[in-house]
Design a protein around this motif. Structure first.
Motif, short mmCIF file in Angstrom:
data_model
loop_
_atom_site.label_atom_id
_atom_site.label_comp_id
_atom_site.label_asym_id
_atom_site.label_seq_id
_atom_site.Cartn_x
_atom_site.Cartn_y
_atom_site.Cartn_z
N LEU A 44 16.94 56.48 53.00
CA LEU A 44 15.76 55.75 52.52
C LEU A 44 14.96 56.52 51.48
O LEU A 44 14.05 55.96 50.88
CB LEU A 44 14.84 55.41 53.70
N GLY A 45 15.30 57.79 51.26
CA GLY A 45 14.51 58.62 50.36
C GLY A 45 13.64 59.59 51.15
O GLY A 45 13.17 59.28 52.26
N GLY A 46 13.43 60.78 50.57
CA GLY A 46 12.65 61.80 51.26
C GLY A 46 11.20 61.78 50.86
O GLY A 46 10.69 60.85 50.24
N ASN A 104 7.20 70.93 56.55
CA ASN A 104 5.88 70.31 56.47
C ASN A 104 5.86 69.08 57.37
O ASN A 104 5.87 67.96 56.91
CB ASN A 104 5.54 69.94 55.02
N VAL A 105 5.82 69.34 58.67
CA VAL A 105 5.92 68.26 59.64
C VAL A 105 4.72 67.33 59.54
O VAL A 105 4.85 66.11 59.65
CB VAL A 105 6.06 68.84 61.06
N ASP A 106 3.52 67.88 59.33
CA ASP A 106 2.32 67.05 59.26
C ASP A 106 2.44 66.03 58.13
O ASP A 106 1.99 64.88 58.26
CB ASP A 106 1.08 67.91 59.04
N ALA A 107 3.03 66.44 57.01
CA ALA A 107 3.23 65.50 55.91
C ALA A 107 4.33 64.51 56.24
O ALA A 107 4.24 63.32 55.92
CB ALA A 107 3.56 66.25 54.63
N ALA A 108 5.38 64.98 56.92
CA ALA A 108 6.53 64.13 57.19
C ALA A 108 6.18 62.95 58.09
O ALA A 108 6.67 61.84 57.90
CB ALA A 108 7.64 64.96 57.82
N VAL A 109 5.30 63.17 59.09
CA VAL A 109 4.99 62.08 60.02
C VAL A 109 4.15 61.00 59.38
O VAL A 109 3.95 59.93 59.96
CB VAL A 109 4.28 62.62 61.29
N LYS A 110 3.64 61.23 58.16
CA LYS A 110 2.93 60.16 57.45
C LYS A 110 3.90 59.09 56.97
O LYS A 110 3.51 57.97 56.69
CB LYS A 110 2.16 60.75 56.26
N TYR A 111 5.17 59.46 56.85
CA TYR A 111 6.18 58.52 56.39
C TYR A 111 6.75 57.70 57.54
O TYR A 111 7.08 56.54 57.39
CB TYR A 111 7.31 59.26 55.67
N PRO A 135 9.10 52.86 63.37
CA PRO A 135 8.21 52.02 62.57
C PRO A 135 8.08 52.53 61.14
O PRO A 135 7.80 53.70 60.91
CB PRO A 135 6.88 52.11 63.32
N VAL A 136 8.28 51.63 60.18
CA VAL A 136 8.35 52.04 58.78
C VAL A 136 7.07 51.78 58.01
O VAL A 136 6.97 52.15 56.84
CB VAL A 136 9.51 51.31 58.06
N ALA A 137 6.08 51.15 58.63
CA ALA A 137 4.92 50.66 57.87
C ALA A 137 4.20 51.76 57.11
O ALA A 137 3.80 51.58 55.97
CB ALA A 137 3.94 49.95 58.81
N THR A 138 4.00 52.93 57.73
CA THR A 138 3.20 53.96 57.08
C THR A 138 3.92 54.62 55.92
O THR A 138 3.28 55.26 55.09
CB THR A 138 2.82 55.05 58.11
N GLY A 139 5.24 54.50 55.86
CA GLY A 139 5.97 55.25 54.85
C GLY A 139 6.29 54.49 53.58
O GLY A 139 6.86 55.06 52.65
N GLU A 194 4.23 44.48 60.68
CA GLU A 194 3.03 45.10 60.12
C GLU A 194 3.14 45.29 58.61
O GLU A 194 2.17 45.08 57.88
CB GLU A 194 2.77 46.46 60.78
N VAL A 195 4.31 45.67 58.13
CA VAL A 195 4.43 45.99 56.71
C VAL A 195 4.74 44.78 55.85
O VAL A 195 4.35 44.72 54.68
CB VAL A 195 5.50 47.09 56.50
N HIS A 196 5.41 43.77 56.39
CA HIS A 196 5.83 42.63 55.58
C HIS A 196 4.66 41.90 54.91
O HIS A 196 4.73 41.59 53.71
CB HIS A 196 6.65 41.66 56.42
N PRO A 197 3.56 41.61 55.62
CA PRO A 197 2.46 40.92 54.93
C PRO A 197 1.87 41.74 53.78
O PRO A 197 1.49 41.19 52.75
CB PRO A 197 1.42 40.71 56.04
#
Length: 751
Positions: free
Chosen positions: A382-384, A429-436, A466-470, A490-493
């Motif tokens: 999906l991309g990093g 950078n786990v803190d950044a990674a979990v934003k995705y 869940p992909v919404a945040t990324g 959540e992300v589709h709308p």
């Protein structure tokens, strides 16, 4: 750290009819590789200007023809010079491109040559190393937010239609990965697929090689397999400490003191950089020693092996004559933006994936193995994230090599693409990674992995949470309409209402063209403005709310100072086209403005992210008397949005029972997007609030969104007609509060 359940997905080619070719006239386009001349000529015929290194200025787009030579598994570094060419041009563009706010100017198109179906066809794979560029392309938008980066796969670089395909796809919208085979355009899309029952359970007769599994997830898998009775051999690039080193037996606090002492000496001697590298190596050695100590008593052994060395790998495999399975886990992740990463560092991250895999695969391809499993990553599929261009490229090429190996040998090669694992992933950078995407529970991951090894194998499997945040603004245009994706609802709308971006500044500003057509918006025309078909006000406001979700992680809970020019909502030739500007005003406020095509302001409002503090109005205890809604500038037809019957109670309070309006009645899209606002409730409130008051403008002081607006079933209006409340009667929970702005003739004359 938040963890989330994951679902299992495989990938399939689905028909993807293309639209009209986007305009390339006036664009400066760099074409890298062969056949550059024919592609450049086609682009020039369509009005583009060629750009090459050494020319002045910066190109608007790059067509990367990557590496066209047939694949040679004995030459894993054959594509390195082509990749260096790509990196050179991207570094040239980087400063200009990363500062660009125009969402339509930039494009990067990578052409790969697998089989015309991204490796998922049935014919031979011409060049799997194209996966390097595929992973890079799918990650590029993280560092360059406004680049339209995509991948097109064809079966051969000699395809006569290639120049026309490139010119058509360069600025096209839609899926990130497109394939052309026999003139048919396909998209690579995810499909949910549960794991079937085990066909070859693992037991104490199995010997499993875990390549690069000396730490983290790899070592956890190795010990899990060992506890299940398998004999496990783990490899690493470094030799384990003997235990007599001065740092080997220190506890963590003592090692910190040791590290600080080394750094003090390095500062005095000017060797800080080398000392940091040494300390990193010592940390790895301590981890290896601790892991080996923890695994004592298990049927697990460690072997030092450079997986890129064919002789070392041959000796390794020769030393395991009863080998039954391989897990290829080797890899490194050292995030840094492209300008800060040298070619050498970039290629090193890819080499361990490509060269190491091919060395091991070539050494075991004639063995009768139960499985050969690649440890992949969603960064490839999906991309990093920012700084992971090389890591994504390495993981994606590993998956493509797995498809090639599966098809070209008798080995059952599989790639498992994992998300971040809580506390075990190699990401620095786990803190950044979990934003995705939320992290996965390690126990769940290990159980799934062992089950995959024992079951019939798919070529590539991805585990998605869940992909919404990324999802980024650039990715949204490529987002597949697949209901089974975790977080899709959540992300589709948000994706649906994004519009066509024209300007994007992450976290600051989004300008987009939005279009409502009667053909795909059944509710368009359900209201009349002075007798003309018009867009319902609530749909415009819902679109505004969704646009704000691209700028902040929390939803807007209130709309303030809403002003809508009612004439601007009229449909022209069955549609309405608007330009929407959403911009951050502060940590709490966002401004949203709609303009018509001619530039006239149609609507303006301020969104507030703060939770509202309204309390529900008391529910009337009388039946009330029916009242008529008088005509006004706006007339509601009630074809799509059910019209409520209003009643007046003693004291002047008004109420109406509401019939919810289904999303599928509002939108012809499949699936239809859910609304943030209770559409039926808001339209019926506006209908009664504007009753008998012809006006050119709608003015609302505040709209507050409460809990569970979709369950709202009763609207209540105060006697003044200024405040309207919507509740769910069973819980008396507030769903919506609308406070109308005072009309000019109602204001205090002394103010």
């Amino acid at each position: 750290m938040i963890t989330a359940p994951v679902q299992r997905f495989v990938w399939a080619n689905t028909p993807a009819p293309g639209g009209p070719a986007p305009e390339v006239a006036g664009r400066r386009v760099a074409v890298l590789g062969d056949p550059a001349q024919t592609v450049t000529s086609m682009l020039a015929e369509r009005g583009a200007f060629p750009w090459q290194p050494g020319d002045s200025g910066i190109p608007d787009a790059v067509v990367d023809l990557t590496f066209t030579e047939p694949f040679d598994p004995d030459a894993p570094e054959a594509a390195d010079s082509a990749l260096r060419r790509t990196l050179s041009v991207l570094r040239t563009c980087y400063a200009d491109w990363s500062a660009e706010t125009d969402a339509r100017r930039l494009a990067y198109l990578a052409v790969t040559y697998l089989d015309g179906r991204s490796g998922y066809g049935v014919g031979p794979i011409h060049q799997p190393l194209g996966g390097i560029w595929a992973g890079l392309a799918k990650t590029l938008h993280r560092e360059i937010p406004n680049v339209n980066a995509r991948v097109v796969d064809v079966g051969s670089p000699d395809l006569a239609e290639l120049p026309d395909i490139v010119a058509t796809e360069l600025y096209a919208k839609g899926p990130a990965e497109i394939g052309y085979l026999d003139g048919v355009r396909h998209a690579l899309t995810p499909r949910a697929q549960p794991l079937v029952a085990p066909s070859a359970p693992l037991d104490d007769a199995d010997v499993v090689l875990v390549c690069g599994g000396w730490s983290g997830i790899g070592f956890e898998l190795a010990t899990t397999l060992a506890r299940r009775g398998c004999r496990v051999v783990v490899t690493g690039r470094s030799r384990p400490p003997v235990g007599t080193e001065e740092w080997a037996c220190l506890d963590d606090a003592e090692f910190d003191d040791f590290r600080r002492d080394l750094m003090r000496r390095a500062a005095a001697e000017g060797t800080v950089r080398d000392t940091r590298s040494r300390i990193d190596k010592l940390r790895r050695m301590r981890t290896l020693r601790a892991n080996l100590s923890a695994s004592e008593g298990l049927p697990l052994s460690f072997v030092h092996c450079d997986l890129t060395d064919p002789d070392a790998v041959a000796d390794l495999i020769a030393g395991i004559p009863d080998l039954t399975g391989v897990v290829y886990f080797a890899g490194v992740d050292r995030p840094a933006r492209l300008p800060a990463k040298s070619d050498r560092d970039f290629l090193a991250g890819i080499s361990i994936k490509v060269t190491g895999f091919l060395r091991v695969f070539n050494a075991v391809r004639d063995h009768r193995l139960k499985f050969f499993c690649n440890a992949g990553s969603l960064t490839g599929r999906l991309g990093g994230m920012v700084g992971e261009l090389d890591y994504a490229a390495g993981n994606e090429v590993l998956a493509r090599l797995g498809l090639w190996a599966r098809r070209s040998s008798g080995l059952d090669v599989q790639t498992l693409c994992w998300p971040l694992w809580r506390s075990l992933s190699v990401s620095s950078n786990v803190d950044a990674a979990v934003k995705y995407m939320p992290a996965m529970d390690p126990a769940d991951g290990l159980a799934r992995w062992c089950a995959e090894l024992a079951a019939p194998h798919d070529g590539e499997v991805a585990f998605l949470g869940p992909v919404a945040t990324g999802i980024s603004v650039a990715q949204a245009g490529q987002f597949p309409t697949e209901r089974a994706l975790p977080g899709f609802a959540e992300v589709h709308p948000r994706v649906f209402h994004r519009g066509d971006p024209t300007e994007w500044q992450p976290g600051k500003r989004l300008v987009a063209e939005v279009r409502f057509r009667a053909d795909d918006t059944p509710a368009a025309g359900d209201v009349l403005v002075d007798g003309d078909l018009a867009l319902p006000i609530s749909l415009l406001l819902d679109n505004a709310l969704r646009s704000a979700e691209w700028l902040a992680p929390t939803p807007v809970r209130e709309l303030l100072d809403v002003v809508v020019d009612l004439d601007g909502l009229r449909l022209s030739n069955g549609e309405i086209r608007l330009s929407r500007t959403t911009s951050v005003e502060s940590d709490e406020l966002v401004q949203i403005v709609f303009h018509a095509g001619a530039g006239a302001q149609i609507a303006t409002m301020t969104g507030r992210y703060r939770e509202p503090d309204d309390t529900a109005a008391p529910i009337p205890d009388s039946a009330g008397e029916p009242i008529e809604v008088e005509s006004s500038t706006v007339r509601w037809r009630g074809v799509v949005v059910p019209l409520a019957r209003w009643r007046k109670h003693p004291g002047g309070t008004r109420s109406a029972s509401l019939t919810p309006c289904a999303a599928a009645d509002l939108w012809a899209a499949e699936p239809a997007p859910a609304s943030l606002l209770p559409i039926s409730a808001l339209e019926n409130i506006l209908r009664i609030a504007l009753s008998g008051a012809p006006t050119d403008q709608l003015r609302v002081a505040r709209i507050s969104i409460g809990r569970a607006p979709e369950r709202a079933d009763l609207a209540i209006g105060e006697p003044s007609g200024q405040t309207w409340c919507v509740v769910e009667t069973s819980t008396q929970q507030i769903a919506l509060v609308v406070r109308m702005a005072e009309r000019p003739d109602e204001s205090d004359p002394e103010e």
